[in-house]
Design a protein around this motif. Sequence first.
Motif, short mmCIF file in Angstrom:
data_model
loop_
_atom_site.label_atom_id
_atom_site.label_comp_id
_atom_site.label_asym_id
_atom_site.label_seq_id
_atom_site.Cartn_x
_atom_site.Cartn_y
_atom_site.Cartn_z
N PRO A 162 0.85 -1.20 0.00
CA PRO A 162 0.00 0.00 0.00
C PRO A 162 0.88 1.25 0.00
O PRO A 162 1.97 1.25 0.59
CB PRO A 162 -0.78 -0.11 1.31
N HIS A 163 0.43 2.30 -0.68
CA HIS A 163 1.24 3.51 -0.75
C HIS A 163 0.34 4.73 -0.93
O HIS A 163 -0.78 4.63 -1.41
CB HIS A 163 2.27 3.43 -1.88
N LEU A 164 0.87 5.88 -0.52
CA LEU A 164 0.18 7.14 -0.69
C LEU A 164 0.24 7.53 -2.16
O LEU A 164 1.28 7.38 -2.80
CB LEU A 164 0.83 8.24 0.15
N THR A 165 -0.88 8.02 -2.69
CA THR A 165 -0.87 8.46 -4.09
C THR A 165 -1.01 9.97 -4.20
O THR A 165 -0.46 10.57 -5.10
CB THR A 165 -1.98 7.78 -4.91
N SER A 166 -1.77 10.60 -3.29
CA SER A 166 -1.89 12.06 -3.32
C SER A 166 -2.50 12.54 -2.01
O SER A 166 -3.06 11.77 -1.23
CB SER A 166 -2.74 12.53 -4.50
N SER A 167 -2.38 13.83 -1.80
CA SER A 167 -2.98 14.47 -0.63
C SER A 167 -3.15 15.94 -0.96
O SER A 167 -2.49 16.47 -1.86
CB SER A 167 -2.09 14.29 0.60
N GLY A 168 -4.04 16.60 -0.24
CA GLY A 168 -4.24 18.01 -0.52
C GLY A 168 -5.30 18.62 0.37
O GLY A 168 -5.78 17.99 1.32
N ALA A 169 -5.66 19.84 0.03
CA ALA A 169 -6.63 20.60 0.82
C ALA A 169 -7.61 21.29 -0.10
O ALA A 169 -7.25 21.75 -1.18
CB ALA A 169 -5.91 21.64 1.67
N ASP A 170 -8.86 21.35 0.34
CA ASP A 170 -9.83 22.20 -0.33
C ASP A 170 -9.48 23.63 0.02
O ASP A 170 -8.84 23.89 1.05
CB ASP A 170 -11.26 21.89 0.15
N GLN A 171 -9.91 24.56 -0.78
CA GLN A 171 -9.64 25.96 -0.45
C GLN A 171 -10.44 26.34 0.77
O GLN A 171 -11.62 26.04 0.89
CB GLN A 171 -10.01 26.86 -1.62
N LYS B 105 2.44 -6.00 12.89
CA LYS B 105 3.02 -4.66 13.03
C LYS B 105 2.40 -3.70 12.01
O LYS B 105 2.00 -4.10 10.94
CB LYS B 105 4.54 -4.70 12.78
N GLU B 106 2.39 -2.41 12.41
CA GLU B 106 1.98 -1.38 11.46
C GLU B 106 3.12 -1.10 10.51
O GLU B 106 4.29 -1.12 10.90
CB GLU B 106 1.59 -0.09 12.18
N ILE B 107 2.78 -0.80 9.27
CA ILE B 107 3.75 -0.46 8.25
C ILE B 107 3.59 1.01 7.89
O ILE B 107 2.49 1.45 7.53
CB ILE B 107 3.53 -1.32 6.97
N ALA B 108 4.66 1.78 7.98
CA ALA B 108 4.60 3.20 7.63
C ALA B 108 4.42 3.35 6.13
O ALA B 108 5.14 2.71 5.35
CB ALA B 108 5.87 3.91 8.08
N LEU B 109 3.46 4.18 5.72
CA LEU B 109 3.24 4.45 4.30
C LEU B 109 3.94 5.73 3.87
O LEU B 109 4.18 5.94 2.70
CB LEU B 109 1.75 4.55 4.00
N GLY B 110 4.22 6.60 4.82
CA GLY B 110 4.91 7.84 4.51
C GLY B 110 4.22 9.05 5.09
O GLY B 110 3.38 8.94 5.98
N LEU B 111 4.58 10.21 4.56
CA LEU B 111 4.02 11.47 5.02
C LEU B 111 3.14 12.07 3.92
O LEU B 111 3.58 12.18 2.77
CB LEU B 111 5.13 12.47 5.37
N ALA B 112 1.93 12.45 4.28
CA ALA B 112 1.05 13.15 3.36
C ALA B 112 1.28 14.65 3.56
O ALA B 112 1.13 15.16 4.67
CB ALA B 112 -0.41 12.80 3.64
N ARG B 113 1.68 15.33 2.51
CA ARG B 113 1.97 16.78 2.57
C ARG B 113 0.71 17.54 2.18
O ARG B 113 0.16 17.32 1.09
CB ARG B 113 3.10 17.11 1.61
N ILE B 114 0.28 18.42 3.06
CA ILE B 114 -0.94 19.20 2.81
C ILE B 114 -0.63 20.67 3.03
O ILE B 114 -0.13 21.05 4.08
CB ILE B 114 -2.09 18.73 3.71
N GLN B 115 -0.93 21.46 2.02
CA GLN B 115 -0.70 22.91 2.10
C GLN B 115 -2.05 23.61 1.92
O GLN B 115 -2.56 23.70 0.80
CB GLN B 115 0.28 23.37 1.04
N PRO B 116 -2.65 24.08 3.03
CA PRO B 116 -3.93 24.76 2.92
C PRO B 116 -3.81 26.01 2.03
O PRO B 116 -2.77 26.66 2.01
CB PRO B 116 -4.25 25.16 4.36
N ARG B 117 -4.89 26.29 1.30
CA ARG B 117 -4.92 27.48 0.45
C ARG B 117 -6.16 28.28 0.77
O ARG B 117 -7.23 27.71 1.02
CB ARG B 117 -4.99 27.07 -1.02
N LEU B 118 -6.03 29.56 0.74
CA LEU B 118 -7.17 30.44 0.97
C LEU B 118 -7.80 30.82 -0.36
O LEU B 118 -7.12 30.96 -1.36
CB LEU B 118 -6.74 31.72 1.70
N ARG B 119 -9.12 30.98 -0.34
CA ARG B 119 -9.81 31.50 -1.54
C ARG B 119 -9.41 32.93 -1.76
O ARG B 119 -9.18 33.68 -0.83
CB ARG B 119 -11.33 31.42 -1.34
N ASP B 120 -9.38 33.32 -3.00
CA ASP B 120 -9.08 34.72 -3.32
C ASP B 120 -10.25 35.63 -3.01
O ASP B 120 -11.35 35.29 -3.03
CB ASP B 120 -8.71 34.85 -4.80
#
Length: 149
Positions: free
Chosen positions: A22-31, A134-149
């Motif tokens: 299993p692996h991370l494919t994407s991550s993100g934030a809604d505005q 045991k738990e297996i680490a999948l990694g870090l999900a990077r999330i950068q919040p964004r503000l609406r304009d």
Amino acid sequence: MLAIVLVTPAAQTAGPLDAKVPHLTSSGADQNNPRHSHIGNYFIRVHVSGRSVNQLTITAPTNVQLSESITVTDPSGKPINASVILNGQTATLAFTQPVSPDTTLEIDLKNVETPFDPPTWFFSVSSQLSGLDKEIALGLARIQPRLRD
């Protein structure tokens, strides 16, 4: 919407399409709404490969507060049943039935509270695979919040 992919070294070596774990494919934030920039909705996508997954564990960074509003769906939006247990900065998602390989999970983290200045957040993600203790680490999900304009 911002989507960034981070994968574990094992998945990176094999290539995301060839990985047998299993692996991370994407991550993100809604505005986020600028009036409430400290409350956001985030997502993390996990591709199940190799073995079935019994549970996922997501650990939020310091100063980030998860809510109980966590849902799991497949790519078509069909809900995948999981109980959610919050313990401080950690959410454990225990699936009612093991999630089979070749399934992509979308984990929606709603109403996540963060400090007012939205930097980049790193959420740790791990999995409990069928047949392993045991738990297996999948990694870090990077999330950068964004503000609406």
